[in-house]
Design a protein around this motif. Structure first.
Motif, PDB file in Angstrom:
ATOM      1  N   PRO A 174       0.832  -1.205   0.000  1.00  0.00           N
ATOM      2  CA  PRO A 174       0.000   0.000   0.000  1.00  0.00           C
ATOM      3  C   PRO A 174       0.868   1.257   0.000  1.00  0.00           C
ATOM      4  O   PRO A 174       2.005   1.242   0.464  1.00  0.00           O
ATOM      5  CB  PRO A 174      -0.807  -0.113   1.290  1.00  0.00           C
ATOM      6  N   SER A 175       0.321   2.330  -0.510  1.00  0.00           N
ATOM      7  CA  SER A 175       1.039   3.596  -0.572  1.00  0.00           C
ATOM      8  C   SER A 175       1.401   4.096   0.811  1.00  0.00           C
ATOM      9  O   SER A 175       0.667   3.881   1.783  1.00  0.00           O
ATOM     10  CB  SER A 175       0.166   4.652  -1.263  1.00  0.00           C
ATOM     11  N   ARG A 176       2.502   4.814   0.900  1.00  0.00           N
ATOM     12  CA  ARG A 176       2.889   5.443   2.164  1.00  0.00           C
ATOM     13  C   ARG A 176       1.946   6.584   2.513  1.00  0.00           C
ATOM     14  O   ARG A 176       2.008   7.135   3.602  1.00  0.00           O
ATOM     15  CB  ARG A 176       4.333   5.932   2.081  1.00  0.00           C
ATOM     16  N   LEU A 177       1.035   6.928   1.589  1.00  0.00           N
ATOM     17  CA  LEU A 177       0.050   7.973   1.837  1.00  0.00           C
ATOM     18  C   LEU A 177      -1.358   7.425   2.044  1.00  0.00           C
ATOM     19  O   LEU A 177      -2.311   8.194   2.106  1.00  0.00           O
ATOM     20  CB  LEU A 177       0.029   8.970   0.674  1.00  0.00           C
ATOM     21  N   CYS A 178      -1.504   6.108   2.179  1.00  0.00           N
ATOM     22  CA  CYS A 178      -2.844   5.541   2.386  1.00  0.00           C
ATOM     23  C   CYS A 178      -3.355   5.898   3.791  1.00  0.00           C
ATOM     24  O   CYS A 178      -2.584   6.236   4.689  1.00  0.00           O
ATOM     25  CB  CYS A 178      -2.837   4.033   2.160  1.00  0.00           C
ATOM     26  N   LYS A 179      -4.659   5.830   3.968  1.00  0.00           N
ATOM     27  CA  LYS A 179      -5.272   6.188   5.254  1.00  0.00           C
ATOM     28  C   LYS A 179      -4.673   5.406   6.408  1.00  0.00           C
ATOM     29  O   LYS A 179      -4.420   5.959   7.476  1.00  0.00           O
ATOM     30  CB  LYS A 179      -6.781   5.934   5.223  1.00  0.00           C
ATOM     31  N   HIS A 180      -4.458   4.130   6.224  1.00  0.00           N
ATOM     32  CA  HIS A 180      -3.967   3.286   7.305  1.00  0.00           C
ATOM     33  C   HIS A 180      -2.566   3.713   7.762  1.00  0.00           C
ATOM     34  O   HIS A 180      -2.292   3.826   8.960  1.00  0.00           O
ATOM     35  CB  HIS A 180      -3.963   1.816   6.876  1.00  0.00           C
ATOM     36  N   VAL A 181      -1.690   3.983   6.818  1.00  0.00           N
ATOM     37  CA  VAL A 181      -0.325   4.406   7.161  1.00  0.00           C
ATOM     38  C   VAL A 181      -0.336   5.777   7.829  1.00  0.00           C
ATOM     39  O   VAL A 181       0.306   5.991   8.866  1.00  0.00           O
ATOM     40  CB  VAL A 181       0.579   4.401   5.908  1.00  0.00           C
ATOM     41  N   LEU A 182      -1.070   6.730   7.251  1.00  0.00           N
ATOM     42  CA  LEU A 182      -1.128   8.064   7.840  1.00  0.00           C
ATOM     43  C   LEU A 182      -1.781   8.041   9.219  1.00  0.00           C
ATOM     44  O   LEU A 182      -1.355   8.760  10.131  1.00  0.00           O
ATOM     45  CB  LEU A 182      -1.866   9.022   6.905  1.00  0.00           C
ATOM     46  N   TYR A 183      -2.803   7.212   9.399  1.00  0.00           N
ATOM     47  CA  TYR A 183      -3.441   7.096  10.705  1.00  0.00           C
ATOM     48  C   TYR A 183      -2.471   6.502  11.725  1.00  0.00           C
ATOM     49  O   TYR A 183      -2.427   6.949  12.875  1.00  0.00           O
ATOM     50  CB  TYR A 183      -4.712   6.250  10.608  1.00  0.00           C
ATOM     51  N   GLY A 184      -1.673   5.541  11.319  1.00  0.00           N
ATOM     52  CA  GLY A 184      -0.670   4.972  12.216  1.00  0.00           C
ATOM     53  C   GLY A 184       0.329   6.020  12.680  1.00  0.00           C
ATOM     54  O   GLY A 184       0.687   6.084  13.866  1.00  0.00           O
ATOM     55  N   ARG A 185       0.774   6.866  11.769  1.00  0.00           N
ATOM     56  CA  ARG A 185       1.703   7.941  12.135  1.00  0.00           C
ATOM     57  C   ARG A 185       1.035   8.930  13.077  1.00  0.00           C
ATOM     58  O   ARG A 185       1.620   9.382  14.058  1.00  0.00           O
ATOM     59  CB  ARG A 185       2.185   8.667  10.882  1.00  0.00           C
ATOM     60  N   TRP A 186      -0.208   9.293  12.760  1.00  0.00           N
ATOM     61  CA  TRP A 186      -0.945  10.218  13.619  1.00  0.00           C
ATOM     62  C   TRP A 186      -1.144   9.625  15.017  1.00  0.00           C
ATOM     63  O   TRP A 186      -0.978  10.310  16.016  1.00  0.00           O
ATOM     64  CB  TRP A 186      -2.300  10.546  12.979  1.00  0.00           C
ATOM     65  N   MET A 187      -1.478   8.335  15.068  1.00  0.00           N
ATOM     66  CA  MET A 187      -1.734   7.697  16.356  1.00  0.00           C
ATOM     67  C   MET A 187      -0.471   7.670  17.231  1.00  0.00           C
ATOM     68  O   MET A 187      -0.544   7.899  18.436  1.00  0.00           O
ATOM     69  CB  MET A 187      -2.261   6.273  16.146  1.00  0.00           C
ATOM     70  N   ARG A 188       0.684   7.406  16.619  1.00  0.00           N
ATOM     71  CA  ARG A 188       1.930   7.416  17.397  1.00  0.00           C
ATOM     72  C   ARG A 188       2.164   8.790  18.010  1.00  0.00           C
ATOM     73  O   ARG A 188       2.529   8.906  19.186  1.00  0.00           O
ATOM     74  CB  ARG A 188       3.110   6.994  16.533  1.00  0.00           C
ATOM     75  N   LEU A 189       1.918   9.836  17.252  1.00  0.00           N
ATOM     76  CA  LEU A 189       2.069  11.188  17.777  1.00  0.00           C
ATOM     77  C   LEU A 189       1.003  11.489  18.819  1.00  0.00           C
ATOM     78  O   LEU A 189       1.308  12.017  19.895  1.00  0.00           O
ATOM     79  CB  LEU A 189       1.979  12.203  16.632  1.00  0.00           C
ATOM     80  N   HIS A 190      -0.224  11.133  18.531  1.00  0.00           N
ATOM     81  CA  HIS A 190      -1.340  11.373  19.456  1.00  0.00           C
ATOM     82  C   HIS A 190      -1.092  10.721  20.812  1.00  0.00           C
ATOM     83  O   HIS A 190      -1.328  11.337  21.853  1.00  0.00           O
ATOM     84  CB  HIS A 190      -2.638  10.828  18.844  1.00  0.00           C
ATOM     85  N   CYS A 191      -0.598   9.513  20.813  1.00  0.00           N
ATOM     86  CA  CYS A 191      -0.363   8.789  22.064  1.00  0.00           C
ATOM     87  C   CYS A 191       0.754   9.415  22.901  1.00  0.00           C
ATOM     88  O   CYS A 191       0.797   9.227  24.114  1.00  0.00           O
ATOM     89  CB  CYS A 191      -0.059   7.318  21.788  1.00  0.00           C
ATOM     90  N   LYS A 192       1.629  10.176  22.277  1.00  0.00           N
ATOM     91  CA  LYS A 192       2.693  10.848  23.017  1.00  0.00           C
ATOM     92  C   LYS A 192       2.187  12.091  23.738  1.00  0.00           C
ATOM     93  O   LYS A 192       2.771  12.497  24.740  1.00  0.00           O
ATOM     94  CB  LYS A 192       3.832  11.253  22.079  1.00  0.00           C
ATOM     95  N   VAL A 193       1.115  12.704  23.227  1.00  0.00           N
ATOM     96  CA  VAL A 193       0.661  13.973  23.796  1.00  0.00           C
ATOM     97  C   VAL A 193      -0.729  13.924  24.427  1.00  0.00           C
ATOM     98  O   VAL A 193      -1.081  14.822  25.180  1.00  0.00           O
ATOM     99  CB  VAL A 193       0.698  15.104  22.741  1.00  0.00           C
ATOM    100  N   ARG A 194      -1.519  12.915  24.129  1.00  0.00           N
ATOM    101  CA  ARG A 194      -2.893  12.869  24.637  1.00  0.00           C
ATOM    102  C   ARG A 194      -3.321  11.456  25.004  1.00  0.00           C
ATOM    103  O   ARG A 194      -2.777  10.495  24.514  1.00  0.00           O
ATOM    104  CB  ARG A 194      -3.869  13.374  23.576  1.00  0.00           C
ATOM    105  N   THR A 195      -4.349  11.427  25.828  1.00  0.00           N
ATOM    106  CA  THR A 195      -5.085  10.202  26.101  1.00  0.00           C
ATOM    107  C   THR A 195      -6.544  10.613  26.183  1.00  0.00           C
ATOM    108  O   THR A 195      -6.828  11.783  26.407  1.00  0.00           O
ATOM    109  CB  THR A 195      -4.642   9.548  27.438  1.00  0.00           C
TER     110      THR A 195
END
Length: 119
Positions: free
Chosen positions: A49-70
């Protein structure tokens, strides 16, 4: 004055309105190279899958989100629904399209947003 012809994807004479290309190319700063994706499948020539697919981008967002929020959102759709700034920007875009006479945004089936990350 004679106009200079160009070659490649930027040649206006080669463009065929109404016919989308069968590939997509993307890159960002830091990437090792271009990514060429089959526009029909969303995958590269090796079936990845593309590095720009929803699943990949969501994974990147989630890693960042988990560092700053719960707490952690359950899935992509839930995270997207909770993003007030996203919805505000989307409505602004829709109004701009409508105001410019460009028609309405084509909505995709809701099932495309119903997934969670797998570990």
């Amino acid at each position: 004055e004679r106009r200079r012809k160009t070659t490649g994807i930027f040649n206006a004479e080669a463009r065929q309105p109404g016919k989308a290309p069968n590939f997509s190319v993307n890159w960002t700063v830091g990437d090792q190279g271009l990514e060429v994706i089959n526009a029909t499948t969303g995958k590269d020539d090796l079936g990845r899958p593309s590095r720009l697919c929803k699943h990949v981008l969501y994974g990147r967002w989630m890693r960042l989100h988990c560092k700053v929020r719960t707490p952690r959102p359950c899935g992509y759709r839930e995270a997207k629904q909770a993003a007030a700034e996203y919805h505000s920007a989307k409505q602004t875009l829709f109004r701009a399209f409508h105001g410019a006479g460009l028609g309405a945004w084509v909505k995709k089936p809701i099932e495309q947003d119903q997934f969670a990350l797998t570990t």
